[in-house]
Design an enzyme around this catalytic site. Structure first.
Site, PDB file in Angstrom:
ATOM      1  N   SER A 162      47.512 111.903  -1.172  1.00  8.08           N
ATOM      2  CA  SER A 162      48.243 111.081  -1.811  1.00  8.08           C
ATOM      3  C   SER A 162      49.805 111.326  -1.854  1.00  8.08           C
ATOM      4  O   SER A 162      50.168 111.748  -0.934  1.00  8.08           O
ATOM      5  CB  SER A 162      47.534 110.701  -3.213  1.00  8.08           C
ATOM      6  OG  SER A 162      48.036 109.518  -3.893  1.00  8.08           O
ATOM      7  N   ASP A 164      41.082 101.778   0.243  1.00  6.82           N
ATOM      8  CA  ASP A 164      42.380 102.249  -0.297  1.00  6.82           C
ATOM      9  C   ASP A 164      43.410 101.117  -0.291  1.00  6.82           C
ATOM     10  O   ASP A 164      43.728 100.974   0.889  1.00  6.82           O
ATOM     11  CB  ASP A 164      42.732 103.416   0.383  1.00  6.82           C
ATOM     12  CG  ASP A 164      43.925 104.099  -0.382  1.00  6.82           C
ATOM     13  OD1 ASP A 164      44.741 103.539  -1.158  1.00  6.82           O
ATOM     14  OD2 ASP A 164      44.359 105.289   0.105  1.00  6.82           O
ATOM     15  N   HIS A 182      40.692 105.328  -2.891  1.00  7.61           N
ATOM     16  CA  HIS A 182      41.830 106.572  -2.845  1.00  7.61           C
ATOM     17  C   HIS A 182      41.158 107.726  -3.780  1.00  7.61           C
ATOM     18  O   HIS A 182      40.570 107.436  -4.920  1.00  7.61           O
ATOM     19  CB  HIS A 182      42.909 105.890  -3.702  1.00  7.61           C
ATOM     20  CG  HIS A 182      44.070 106.770  -3.366  1.00  7.61           C
ATOM     21  ND1 HIS A 182      44.771 106.525  -2.180  1.00  7.61           N
ATOM     22  CD2 HIS A 182      44.650 107.414  -4.200  1.00  7.61           C
ATOM     23  CE1 HIS A 182      45.931 107.445  -2.434  1.00  7.61           C
ATOM     24  NE2 HIS A 182      45.860 108.049  -3.735  1.00  7.61           N
TER      25      HIS A 182
END
Length: 350
Positions: free
Chosen positions: A192, A293, A323
């Site tokens: 991320s 995601d 995610h």
């Protein structure tokens, strides 16, 4: 749940592009609840003025201590590199290292640039798994957080950690007793926001290529990187309301992170500008994308940008992954760890 691997030269349609569900059908309800709880905590800590309730987070954040005693086959230790910036690292080494030099995996945690740390229990466990299974020295970076410190503070911290490693000083630390380092096999990794940092630190490393003494970047492991722009992509709209990275949350995170007055088309977020130099030595990238995601369209654009610039990139798609899936005990998490291990071993031999 299955994995789809895409060679760099091929294109691939997404198997669940028309699915409107926010979770894969096979995800257990306890996992769904954990993701929703994490999202709720994030929402409760955000203030409308762009600040964070750090005191609230201090009561509910889960953290783990480093330990020179072997735990899960790994020893670890914390070091402060820059006291004024409170820049720290947590170093993980195999408890029973081989006699041969080990690769270095520099890891940047996720959290939208504003949350979590190298001591967070989830990331401590992730780094222990990486260290033990890959047989690498893992350096987890506790970089400064936004909004207290805005871009480019996080990138500066990443480069400072590489400078520390390049100096060779880490070799004198107690945790490194009996450990040999393969300086030519340094990998940057992150998930991320951490994958965003890994990209920008790799770019800066390559733009300053002649100033490094020991370390050489052998690869970047980019797990569901946090990129963006002013445009709303199809996946963001289709998966709006998904845990962790809804548009409302990511908009807030970008505003808290980017320089004052900048919008999401700033180069820190919008890395797809073909005029942006990466450097001739930008290393191979292992890019991971999840089918649930909301950020996946931006991640695919990153893949295309790297290809157009002639960079080596290997794309792994997990169609049923949300995610941050890999920090949880999903089957895909085990598969991904095996893929990262294979990537590190392959690029070390080059």
């Amino acid at each position: 749940m299955t994995l789809k691997e895409q060679p760099p030269s091929q294109s691939q349609s997404h198997p669940i592009a028309t699915c409107n569900a926010l979770f894969p059908p096979s995800m257990p309800w306890k996992m769904r609840l954990a993701f929703k709880l994490g999202s709720a905590i994030t929402d409760a800590s955000r203030r409308s003025d762009g600040t964070i309730k750090r005191r609230l987070l201090s009561f509910i954040s889960l953290s783990s201590s480093a330990s020179l005693r072997p735990y899960s086959g790994v020893r670890s230790s914390d070091f402060t590199l820059n006291p004024p910036h409170n820049l720290r690292i947590r170093v993980f080494v195999p408890a029973q290292p081989p006699s041969t030099p080990l690769p270095i995996l520099v890891f940047f945690h996720g959290g939208g640039f504003a949350y979590l740390s190298a001591t967070s229990t989830f990331y401590d466990a992730v780094c222990r798994r990486f260290c033990n299974k890959i047989q690498a020295v893992v350096v987890s970076v506790d970089y400064r957080l936004s909004p207290e410190y805005r871009c480019p503070a996080q990138y500066d911290d990443g480069v400072e950690v590489l400078r520390y490693l390049d100096s060779g000083k880490v070799q004198a630390e107690k945790v490194m007793e009996g450990i040999k380092l393969d300086w030519s096999s340094c990998f940057l990794s992150g998930d991320s926001a951490g994958a965003n940092i890994a990209h920008h630190v790799a770019r800066r490393f390559c733009m300053e290529a002649t100033s490094w003494i020991r370390i050489k970047l052998a690869g970047v492991v980019s797990i569901q990187p946090f990129f963006g722009g002013e445009e709303r992509t199809e996946s963001e709209i289709r998966l709006e309301g998904a845990p962790i990275v809804s548009m409302e949350r990511t908009d807030w995170m970008w505003k808290a992170f980017l320089p004052e007055g900048a919008d999401r088309n700033h180069e820190a977020a919008h890395v797809f500008n073909q005029t942006m130099e990466l450097g001739s030595t930008f290393p191979p990238v292992l890019l991971v994308i999840g089918g649930y995601d909301p950020l996946q369209d931006w991640q695919r654009r990153y893949h295309e940008m790297l290809k157009k610039k002639g960079k080596e990139v290997r794309l792994l798609e997990y169609p049923n992954a949300v995610h941050a899936f890999y920090v949880f005990p999903f089957e895909e998490s085990k598969q991904l760890l095996a893929e990262i291990k294979a990537f590190v071993e392959e690029k070390r031999s080059n």
